[in-house]
Design a protein around this motif. Structure first.
Motif, PDB file in Angstrom:
ATOM      1  N   VAL A 132      62.898  39.821  20.186  1.00 53.25           N
ATOM      2  CA  VAL A 132      61.773  40.747  20.093  1.00 53.25           C
ATOM      3  C   VAL A 132      60.635  39.996  19.418  1.00 53.25           C
ATOM      4  O   VAL A 132      60.850  39.303  18.420  1.00 53.25           O
ATOM      5  CB  VAL A 132      62.138  42.005  19.283  1.00 53.25           C
ATOM      6  N   VAL A 133      59.441  40.105  19.948  1.00 58.87           N
ATOM      7  CA  VAL A 133      58.293  39.386  19.381  1.00 58.87           C
ATOM      8  C   VAL A 133      57.523  40.318  18.445  1.00 58.87           C
ATOM      9  O   VAL A 133      57.154  41.426  18.818  1.00 58.87           O
ATOM     10  CB  VAL A 133      57.363  38.851  20.488  1.00 58.87           C
ATOM     11  N   ARG A 134      57.308  39.845  17.236  1.00 64.68           N
ATOM     12  CA  ARG A 134      56.466  40.545  16.258  1.00 64.68           C
ATOM     13  C   ARG A 134      55.148  39.801  16.177  1.00 64.68           C
ATOM     14  O   ARG A 134      55.127  38.601  15.899  1.00 64.68           O
ATOM     15  CB  ARG A 134      57.166  40.527  14.890  1.00 64.68           C
ATOM     16  N   ALA A 135      54.054  40.504  16.426  1.00 67.64           N
ATOM     17  CA  ALA A 135      52.740  39.859  16.479  1.00 67.64           C
ATOM     18  C   ALA A 135      51.789  40.506  15.486  1.00 67.64           C
ATOM     19  O   ALA A 135      51.499  41.705  15.585  1.00 67.64           O
ATOM     20  CB  ALA A 135      52.164  39.942  17.891  1.00 67.64           C
ATOM     21  N   HIS A 136      51.312  39.704  14.523  1.00 68.12           N
ATOM     22  CA  HIS A 136      50.339  40.179  13.539  1.00 68.12           C
ATOM     23  C   HIS A 136      49.440  39.019  13.129  1.00 68.12           C
ATOM     24  O   HIS A 136      49.918  37.897  12.909  1.00 68.12           O
ATOM     25  CB  HIS A 136      51.043  40.739  12.299  1.00 68.12           C
ATOM     26  N   HIS A 137      48.163  39.296  13.014  1.00 70.25           N
ATOM     27  CA  HIS A 137      47.189  38.323  12.510  1.00 70.25           C
ATOM     28  C   HIS A 137      47.248  36.992  13.269  1.00 70.25           C
ATOM     29  O   HIS A 137      47.134  35.912  12.685  1.00 70.25           O
ATOM     30  CB  HIS A 137      47.406  38.076  11.009  1.00 70.25           C
ATOM     31  N   GLY A 138      47.468  37.095  14.575  1.00 69.96           N
ATOM     32  CA  GLY A 138      47.507  35.897  15.395  1.00 69.96           C
ATOM     33  C   GLY A 138      48.787  35.103  15.275  1.00 69.96           C
ATOM     34  O   GLY A 138      48.880  33.972  15.783  1.00 69.96           O
ATOM     35  N   ASP A 139      49.790  35.657  14.619  1.00 66.71           N
ATOM     36  CA  ASP A 139      51.060  34.965  14.408  1.00 66.71           C
ATOM     37  C   ASP A 139      52.150  35.693  15.187  1.00 66.71           C
ATOM     38  O   ASP A 139      52.428  36.867  14.938  1.00 66.71           O
ATOM     39  CB  ASP A 139      51.395  34.942  12.911  1.00 66.71           C
ATOM     40  N   ASP A 140      52.765  35.008  16.129  1.00 63.46           N
ATOM     41  CA  ASP A 140      53.857  35.576  16.913  1.00 63.46           C
ATOM     42  C   ASP A 140      55.189  35.061  16.378  1.00 63.46           C
ATOM     43  O   ASP A 140      55.401  33.842  16.280  1.00 63.46           O
ATOM     44  CB  ASP A 140      53.724  35.198  18.386  1.00 63.46           C
TER      45      ASP A 140
END
Length: 698
Positions: free
Chosen positions: A11-19
């Motif tokens: 599962v990909v967690r994406a926040h603040h341009g960080d995957d």
């Protein structure tokens, strides 16, 4: 037996341009049969890997049981016309709540009760063993008797999820009333006149957010909302002042608080605010009557880092303030309790909790003194408004839990009871001390130690050592007695507590220096404390096990990544090891409330990067050899979800770590319920710990 190998379902967690790709986030689906099967497989693997310790577990359980007076009574507490006390009975898991009538209205000396002598007029109010029948878990979140002594309320949780059903019993007839309130939080209470119940409920994120008023004999559907707090950063609670003059509704985050008052004789009246909330200002109030005037004693940190105590008119709390105890840097004021004729102030100085009697007229504080260099003390069981005695709880690493009554007029401490420790326990056989380590930035770090004298002085030669730490929420680890700990000490283990920053041992600044963007100090302080103990010859890296629970479990996961070579083993209880994932999700229990403690990584890229740099699950390393690790969790924990240690252990296994997971399938944040179950749980952990230390056969 090979360890369970979990499916990887990225599962990909994406926040603040960080995957970030997370292969084990699917563990969060608690209702998924595959998740339950995985947890059960983990339990089976842990049981198989520790099967050789079954005899030692039984031995330690027997030691705990053998040192405990299983059939016993607590010291009675006076309330109204009754003495209230608890019973424990050999072979029974839960306590029994009882009461007996006063001998006379001026009787303030609690009767000395004996398990084998009948108590005249005794009434059994609530037998936890009866209430727990048919349930694997049982916990009380509320228990109170009305002021007139005729009714009792109690809130029961049989799942471990901290949601309680409140019930009411008529103590005259013994009948259950029709009033039943499901889904409450802890802390339901009667109004002073006994007509109403005030209780909290929680929102979907398990945040106590609403206070309700229930009139006995009416449908729960007709209950009135006394207060609702929509801001997700704040929890809400309520209780009556000791004087029974006001209902106090308290709101709090980690850094801000607010209180509202309602006259107890008119609970449907609109509440009025004490001080309007201001970001970063914390306060709490206590009602008293001084020179015939209703006043509030307010403990606050408005321009006072370690808090100040002031007095204000209850009719105009925002008006003139009289300073009672001024701010003193490094001496943290913790709380104030008010009675009709005097007050009690709790504070910390020199790393120890202290109590002082407050004179309303002069503002003088008379400290209650104790002889031991390390101890813990606090008020306990003081419901009456005008008593001549103050009930205290006291203990140390070597002194079992003790109940005193303090005679306010004479200053005499009256010993009411000391916890019996069977088997010939002698406190002189043990020693306690405090030493100081130096952190990487020069800060002096206190470390508390306790050991058995017959093995020699701590520090005279390297010994097996158990190092405990916490370091969050300004919570201090006090020098307290533990019967299970004797099973370690009697095998030559030294027990130590690293009082790291983020706790509250040395004042508010100590806490501030171990939270938010200074959180790493908590972890490096623990490592520096461990290094000090090795460098000074107390132990060696191959003879030291670290332990911490909840936020202290985060500490364990962090130090495992920072200094794995420094420990032979790490015991992590309900560990907060997937901190970033949790704090990023405001829909999870209590997350938004936690932003004041950890920061808000959802909206702040700097906080996100900082938390990602230390969150244990994010930083499992492939280039090191980890110590042996045991993670203990509970399926129904609502504070630190089971998914965090489950993911952490799976990730540790990927890099070859010897990591075990034990998940209680019917329990909450505090673990299993019932004293025998709790003893067996601790015996399991201690057997593993002693095995790691190499003294399992000692």
């Amino acid at each position: 037996m090979l360890p369970p190998v979990a499916d990887r379902r990225p599962v990909v967690r994406a926040h603040h341009g960080d995957d970030v790709t997370d292969p084990y986030e699917w563990f969060r689906a608690k209702e998924d049969a595959a998740v339950i099967a995985h947890l059960e497989a983990e339990n089976a693997y842990t049981e198989a890997r520790t099967a050789h310790l079954a005899g030692l577990r039984d031995e330690i359980f027997g030691e705990i049981k053998g040192r405990t007076l299983e059939t016993d009574l607590s010291v009675p507490t006076r309330r109204g016309q009754w003495w209230y006390y608890g019973r424990t009975v050999e072979g029974k898991q839960y306590g029994i709540q009882c009461r007996a009538p006063l001998a006379s209205a001026d009787d303030w000396t609690p009767p000395v009760l004996s398990p084998d002598v009948e108590v005249p007029g005794e009434q059994v109010l609530l037998d936890g063993n009866v209430e727990a029948e048919g349930h694997e878990f049982f916990s009380l979140g509320s228990f109170e008797v009305s002021n007139d002594g005729t009714r009792m309320l109690y809130g029961v949780d049989v799942a471990g999820d901290e949601r309680y059903t409140v019930r009411v019993r008529d103590l005259v007839s013994g009948e259950q009333l029709a009033d039943e309130i499901p889904g409450t939080g802890a802390g339901a209470t009667f109004s002073p006149d006994g007509r109403f119940i005030v209780y909290p409920t929680v929102d979907e994120a398990w945040r106590p957010d609403t206070v309700w008023l229930h009139e006995l004999g009416t449908p729960v559907a007709d209950d009135v909302t006394l207060f609702h707090e929509p801001d997700e950063r704040y929890w809400v609670g309520a209780g009556f002042t000791r004087s029974d003059r006001y209902l106090v509704i308290g709101l709090g985050s980690s850094i801000t608080s607010e209180e509202w008052l309602i006259d107890a004789d008119d609970l449907r009246r609109e509440p009025r605010v004490v001080w309007p909330r201001r970001e970063g200002v914390e306060y709490e109030s206590e009602h008293a009557v001084v020179d015939g005037e209703d006043v509030l004693y307010l403990l606050h940190n408005d321009g006072a880092l370690d808090f100040e105590l002031v007095r204000v008119a209850a009719s105009d709390p925002a008006g003139d303030r009289t300073v009672v105890i001024p701010h003193r840097a490094g001496e943290r004021l913790l709380g104030v309790s008010t009675f009709r004729d005097w007050g009690v102030v709790a504070y910390r100085r020199g790393g120890l909790a202290r109590l002082g009697m407050l004179d309303y007229a002069t503002h003088d504080v008379r400290e209650i003194g104790f002889d031991e260099p390390l101890y813990s003390v606090g008020t306990a069981g003081n419901p009456e408004w005008a008593p001549p005695l103050l009930r205290l709880g006291y203990g140390s690493f070597v002194t079992p839990s003790t109940v005193y009554d303090y005679d306010v007029a004479s200053g005499e401490l009256l010993l009411r009871k000391r916890q019996p420790v069977l088997g010939g326990y002698d406190p002189d056989d043990y020693a306690q001390a405090r030493v100081w380590a130096t952190a990487h930035d020069g800060t002096q770090l206190p470390i508390s130690l306790v050991w058995k004298r017959s093995f020699g002085d701590a520090g005279a030669a390297p010994r097996p050592l158990h190092l405990y730490g916490y370091g969050s929420y300004e919570h201090s680890i006090e020098p307290g007695f533990s019967v299970p700990r004797l099973s370690e000490l009697d095998r030559g283990v030294v027990f130590a507590v690293a009082h790291v920053r983020g706790g509250g041992e040395l004042g508010r600044q100590w806490y501030e220096d171990g939270k938010l963007l200074s959180k790493r100090n908590t972890f490096t302080d623990f490592v520096d404390s461990a290094l000090h103990l090795v460098d000074r010859g107390y132990t060696s890296a191959d003879r030291m096990v670290a332990e911490g629970g909840s936020a202290g479990g985060l500490l364990m996961g962090a130090v495992a990544n920072l200094a794995p070579e420094l420990f032979a083993g790490i015991l992590a209880d309900v560990p907060f090891v997937d901190a970033l994932t949790t704090i990023l999700d405001p829909s999870l229990p209590l997350t938004v409330i936690e932003w004041d403690e950890w920061g808000d990584p959802l909206h702040d890229a700097d906080v996100y990067a900082y938390m990602k740099s230390y969150s244990p699950y994010e930083n499992v390393r492939e280039d090191v050899a980890y110590p042996r690790i045991l993670a203990v969790t509970s399926l129904n924990d609502t504070r630190v979800l089971y998914v965090e240690p489950a993911k952490w252990v799976a990730r540790l296994r990927e890099v070859g770590a010897d990591a075990l997971l034990k998940c209680e399938m019917v329990a909450g944040h505090g673990g299993v319920s019932g004293r025998y179950n709790a003893w067996r749980e601790r015996a399991f952990e201690l057997a593993w710990l002693l095995d790691v230390l190499g003294v399992a056969d000692a």
